[in-house]
Design a protein around this motif. Sequence first.
Motif, PDB file in Angstrom:
ATOM      1  N   ASN A   1       6.402  -1.575  -8.040  1.00  0.00           N
ATOM      2  CA  ASN A   1       7.736  -1.822  -8.913  1.00  0.00           C
ATOM      3  C   ASN A   1       7.884  -2.530 -10.281  1.00  0.00           C
ATOM      4  O   ASN A   1       8.764  -2.748 -10.592  1.00  0.00           O
ATOM      5  CB  ASN A   1       8.501  -3.056  -7.779  1.00  0.00           C
ATOM      6  CG  ASN A   1       9.077  -2.309  -6.523  1.00  0.00           C
ATOM      7  OD1 ASN A   1       9.642  -1.231  -6.738  1.00  0.00           O
ATOM      8  ND2 ASN A   1       9.043  -3.028  -5.428  1.00  0.00           N
TER       9      ASN A   1
ATOM     10  N   GLY B   1       9.961   3.111  -8.919  1.00  0.00           N
ATOM     11  CA  GLY B   1       8.461   3.163  -9.142  1.00  0.00           C
ATOM     12  C   GLY B   1       7.905   4.193  -8.579  1.00  0.00           C
ATOM     13  O   GLY B   1       8.168   4.623  -7.758  1.00  0.00           O
TER      14      GLY B   1
ATOM     15  N   THR C   1       8.971  -5.525 -16.497  1.00  0.00           N
ATOM     16  CA  THR C   1       8.567  -4.258 -16.085  1.00  0.00           C
ATOM     17  C   THR C   1       8.099  -3.393 -17.270  1.00  0.00           C
ATOM     18  O   THR C   1       8.634  -3.222 -18.274  1.00  0.00           O
ATOM     19  CB  THR C   1       9.864  -3.620 -15.512  1.00  0.00           C
ATOM     20  OG1 THR C   1      10.276  -4.449 -14.516  1.00  0.00           O
ATOM     21  CG2 THR C   1       9.470  -2.133 -14.990  1.00  0.00           C
TER      22      THR C   1
ATOM     23  N   ARG D   1       7.786   1.753 -14.324  1.00  0.00           N
ATOM     24  CA  ARG D   1       8.724   3.118 -14.260  1.00  0.00           C
ATOM     25  C   ARG D   1       8.136   4.051 -15.329  1.00  0.00           C
ATOM     26  O   ARG D   1       7.863   3.907 -16.450  1.00  0.00           O
ATOM     27  CB  ARG D   1      10.060   2.576 -14.824  1.00  0.00           C
ATOM     28  CG  ARG D   1      10.855   1.501 -13.957  1.00  0.00           C
ATOM     29  CD  ARG D   1      11.116   2.059 -12.807  1.00  0.00           C
ATOM     30  NE  ARG D   1      11.927   1.178 -11.787  1.00  0.00           N
ATOM     31  CZ  ARG D   1      11.367   0.162 -11.214  1.00  0.00           C
ATOM     32  NH1 ARG D   1       9.829  -0.179 -11.111  1.00  0.00           N
ATOM     33  NH2 ARG D   1      12.071  -0.715 -10.600  1.00  0.00           N
TER      34      ARG D   1
ATOM     35  N   ARG E   1       5.596   1.697  -3.057  1.00  0.00           N
ATOM     36  CA  ARG E   1       6.084   1.575  -4.264  1.00  0.00           C
ATOM     37  C   ARG E   1       5.687   0.616  -5.127  1.00  0.00           C
ATOM     38  O   ARG E   1       5.346  -0.719  -4.586  1.00  0.00           O
ATOM     39  CB  ARG E   1       7.771   1.544  -4.042  1.00  0.00           C
ATOM     40  CG  ARG E   1       8.468   2.584  -3.715  1.00  0.00           C
ATOM     41  CD  ARG E   1       9.134   3.387  -4.750  1.00  0.00           C
ATOM     42  NE  ARG E   1       9.900   4.714  -4.215  1.00  0.00           N
ATOM     43  CZ  ARG E   1       9.842   5.535  -4.592  1.00  0.00           C
ATOM     44  NH1 ARG E   1       8.849   6.128  -5.593  1.00  0.00           N
ATOM     45  NH2 ARG E   1      10.561   6.836  -4.206  1.00  0.00           N
TER      46      ARG E   1
END
Length: 674
Positions: A80, A273, A145, A83, A78
């Motif tokens: 992270n 993610g 993010t 998104r 994944r």
Amino acid sequence: MEMALSLHSNSFSMINLNLQRRYSPTFFSNQLLGSGLSSTTTKPRLQFVSRNSFPRPIKCSVSEAAEPKTEKKKQLMRRNDIRNIAIVAHVDHGKTTLVDAMLKQTKVFRDNQSVQERIMDSNDLERERGITILSKNTSVTYKDTKINIIDTPGHSDFGGEVERILNMVEGILLVVDSVEGPMPQTRFVLKKALEFGHAVVVVVNKIDRPSARPDFVINSTFELFIELNASDEQCDFQVIYASGIKGQAGLSPENLAEDLGPLFESIIRCIPGPRIDKDGALQMLATNIEYDEHKGRIAIGRLHAGVLGRGMDVRVCTSEDSCRFGRVSELFVYEKFSRVPAERVEAGDICAVCGISDIQIGETIADKASGKPLPSIKIEEPTVKMAFSINTSPFVGREGKYVTSRNLRDRLYRELERNLAMRVEDGETADTFIVSGRGTLHITILIENMRREGYEFMVGPPKVINKKVDDQLMEPYEVATVEVPEEHMGAVVELLGKRRGQMFDMQGVGSEGTTLLKYKIPTRGLLGLRNAILTASRGTAILNTIFDSYGRWAGDINTRDQGSLVAFEDGTSTSYALHSSQERGQMFIGPGVEVYKGQIVGIHQRPGDLLLNVCKKKAATNIRSNKEQTVVLDTPLDYSLDDCIEYIEEDELVEVTPQSIRMCKNPKLVKKTR
């Protein structure tokens, strides 16, 4: 029995308890009664208590439970810090306005920068109609993010855009209006997202509306998840209440935060993610295509595996057998509201690639040595077709720049490169082409764009695409949802009944005295229906439709009771002639307008067409009259392109030029006129 469910621990989930309805209604009711829940009324309704009542962080089972369990997938990791989300909803439920607020609150623009409303709707046609037609990419950064956001169209006619965009994301924000609840397009996009296994965050938007009913909307949305066979984990969706125009969101309708913080937190916690193979061979699926005058074709997509660098030699694959080679000349990533050049992009991010001049949607950019293609994008079949042909009217070439069949052919086949849901095939003659799409609006947008580019052509009436199954003729059926005030309901029901519609649901909406009608109706019956419903309801009805399935041929449907008024000769219309002509029906033209023989100049008040001389001049004599007669003309009907396409019948055509839209009789199919 009205009940309130409290969620005290992770082990006892409200959604999982509700899922018992699917398997055993008796067991479900016994569980509720046995758990000591109080009942206050005899109305069978389930009320959800707000999650905001409990001071605990947003916890989502989706991200953990949706992990694929195959051996191959276990090698993936994944990422992270990224998104990838798509914002999907029914038309006018506030997707683009919500994206505006997200961009402003993440400081994409300066504080003193002038920003227009619905900034994602950058196309002129989108701004004029107030709808989203093309999906668009942007990104924001929240707490280190990066969130790649894709704004998608809401009309079912542009469902092909939504279907292919879902290949680029891991989760969706399902935006639902706080009064209307789930609508036909909500069902369509949710069904596609669940098939992909995406995580879903439900955003109940426009919560500040006076007649908002969030409990009903959440219950209806949950029932929709059940109907679409969602998994237990997908049904345990996070709910956020928001007002996109005010830029506020919260975990309960009564307690909104000052900003969209709860929405961003939900995206980071509830949407996983991207799963990537960081050290694997390069793979990127071209999901969208843009064109730039200087850079040429630009392929947009998500990098599934490996690393893509500027100047890298790659393999472009359509299938295992057919591959070709290319070089990436430039590489871009999305940052804030623009594309930013990048030297390299790692797996999981969405990027734009230049340099491959013949790249097509659905092709894979792969490693030069050991690259393998990804599964291609599958799009549902079109349901409506229209015939495009060169302009054959006497006014041909006056306004248009591109008038030949070669120009028309090149432009139509070029449209197929980015519009996957559309089909083009050659017609019976060399200058005729059959264009198929998801609906009349889908094809009308193409016609309007071509008109603005300087093309001049003619289009025939829309026709449905039928199928034959076991020697039985099948035609497409759609679900039509009509919101109409109670006083006009009778006229609308009668109109839909005449067009072979079958009602399967009727309910009151909000506190405004509006009724929601749901019909299953042949697509043929919907052609020309929008104007008729607006007339019957005095402009107050709202009609939404979406493709349902193919069913048996429903029989003949009469979509128009009145004939047309047709010009008798070439010339310029006069007030004198129009004064007598308007007694025969409603006119489309005023005085001083050039017309030609066969042009439709009005709507006849009776069935059958009527030839009229709208160019007749008053005889000039040397006899003096005491007083000149004052001519009072009615205001002519102003029909848009959509109205004209809805109006015409089998033997009629719409003439489309950059400055004019006219209707005429098809010279090859002239019926007897009176």
